[in-house]
Scaffold this active site. Structure first.
Site, PDB file in Angstrom:
ATOM      1  N   ASP A  13       0.849  -1.177   0.000  1.00 48.91           N
ATOM      2  CA  ASP A  13       0.000   0.000   0.000  1.00 48.91           C
ATOM      3  C   ASP A  13       0.894   1.240   0.000  1.00 48.91           C
ATOM      4  O   ASP A  13       2.093   1.158   0.293  1.00 48.91           O
ATOM      5  CB  ASP A  13      -0.902  -0.026   1.240  1.00 48.91           C
ATOM      6  CG  ASP A  13      -1.910   1.102   1.258  1.00 48.91           C
ATOM      7  OD1 ASP A  13      -2.427   1.460   0.181  1.00 48.91           O
ATOM      8  OD2 ASP A  13      -2.161   1.651   2.342  1.00 48.91           O
ATOM      9  N   ASP A  15      -0.296   4.995   1.077  1.00 47.44           N
ATOM     10  CA  ASP A  15      -0.551   5.855   2.227  1.00 47.44           C
ATOM     11  C   ASP A  15      -0.482   5.055   3.523  1.00 47.44           C
ATOM     12  O   ASP A  15      -1.140   4.027   3.668  1.00 47.44           O
ATOM     13  CB  ASP A  15      -1.925   6.522   2.112  1.00 47.44           C
ATOM     14  CG  ASP A  15      -1.980   7.535   0.984  1.00 47.44           C
ATOM     15  OD1 ASP A  15      -1.017   8.302   0.831  1.00 47.44           O
ATOM     16  OD2 ASP A  15      -2.979   7.542   0.240  1.00 47.44           O
ATOM     17  N   ASP A 209      -1.249  -0.903   6.012  1.00 52.88           N
ATOM     18  CA  ASP A 209      -1.383  -0.308   7.341  1.00 52.88           C
ATOM     19  C   ASP A 209      -2.807  -0.423   7.876  1.00 52.88           C
ATOM     20  O   ASP A 209      -3.082   0.053   8.974  1.00 52.88           O
ATOM     21  CB  ASP A 209      -0.967   1.168   7.323  1.00 52.88           C
ATOM     22  CG  ASP A 209      -1.977   2.035   6.585  1.00 52.88           C
ATOM     23  OD1 ASP A 209      -2.354   1.679   5.439  1.00 52.88           O
ATOM     24  OD2 ASP A 209      -2.415   3.058   7.141  1.00 52.88           O
TER      25      ASP A 209
END
Length: 259
Positions: A13, A15, A209
């Site tokens: 990922d 961000d 995250d």
């Protein structure tokens, strides 16, 4: 992960993993540089459909992160690939930015508000009442409803922003029609990324995250998963979920020596 097959490809990922609130997560630049030097295939994934891969390459380079354009996989690209597979050469009414419209043009879609096959909703910073009304009326008239991703909010330096999932809920409330979400946590986005790399799930790792999108979609696509604590999900929240990541790390800096 040591008992599994050697890692031959990586998905990560963006961000919360590589960047956070416009700055590089410590170690992310070295992580990307090590990936590039290794020659192992990798993709940086994002549910954000606003930007083209070229735009994102330039934005990341501006903060010191050198991610090749061809190594960026967005929900807009995944949506365009999905629609091309479902109805090649179709038509769509689009609410979104250049990342989405460019991806659809590239697969041969015609953008129109005259009896389109699909209404496609993506991220934009300028949702208009007129455009939403048009989308609602087209869906009521029979257009199929697609949304690039289900994220209800997105980050910004000033605080959270309403995202595509929230706007999709508004349209659903007005039409009674639920959209098909292409982006994470739909494992379809992971499978398309694997296909793009010609990679296999049993030798690929997904880094994210968020437990509810990154880890869930990676797990459902059969990948090994690493949750990093540099973004939204905190260590104390992991046990709340009925599924677990293969591993928890403070950040991608812990993974550099494993590439």
């Amino acid at each position: 992960m040591a008992d599994s097959k050697p890692v031959e490809s990586w998905l990560t990922d963006m961000d919360g993993v590589l960047v956070h609130e416009g700055t590089i997560v410590p170690g992310a630049d070295e992580f990307i540089n090590r990936l590039r030097a290794s020659g192992k295939p990798f993709l940086v994934l994002t549910n954000n459909s606003i930007y083209t891969p070229r735009d994102l390459h330039a934005r990341l380079a501006g903060i010191g992160l050198d991610v090749p354009e061809e190594a960026i996989w967005t929900s807009a690209l995944a949506t365009a690939k999905f629609l091309h597979g479902q109805r090649p050469g179709g038509t769509a009414y689009v609410i979104g930015e250049a990342g989405l419209t460019t991806a659809l043009h590239q697969v041969g879609y015609i953008l129109t508000d005259s009896s389109p096959d699909y209404v496609v909703l993506g991220e934009t910073r300028s949702y208009s009442f007129e455009a939403l009304t048009k989308a609602i009326r087209l869906i009521n008239a029979g257009a199929r409803f697609i949304c690039t991703n289900p994220d209800e909010t997105g980050p910004s330096p000033e605080g959270v922003l309403p995202a595509a999932g929230s706007v999709a809920a508004l349209i659903t409330k007005a039409t009674g029609v639920e959209p098909y979400f292409v982006g994470k946590p739909n494992p379809l986005m992971m499978r398309e990324a694997l296909n793009a790399l010609n990679a296999h799930s049993e030798s690929t790792v997904m880094i994210g995250d968020r437990m509810d999108t990154d880890i869930k979609s990676g797990m459902e696509a059969g990948l090994r998963t690493v949750l990093v604590l540099s973004g939204l999900t905190q260590q104390s929240e992991v046990e709340r979920y009925p599924y677990r990541p293969s591993r928890v790390a403070k950040s991608v800096a812990e993974l550099i020596d494993e590439i």
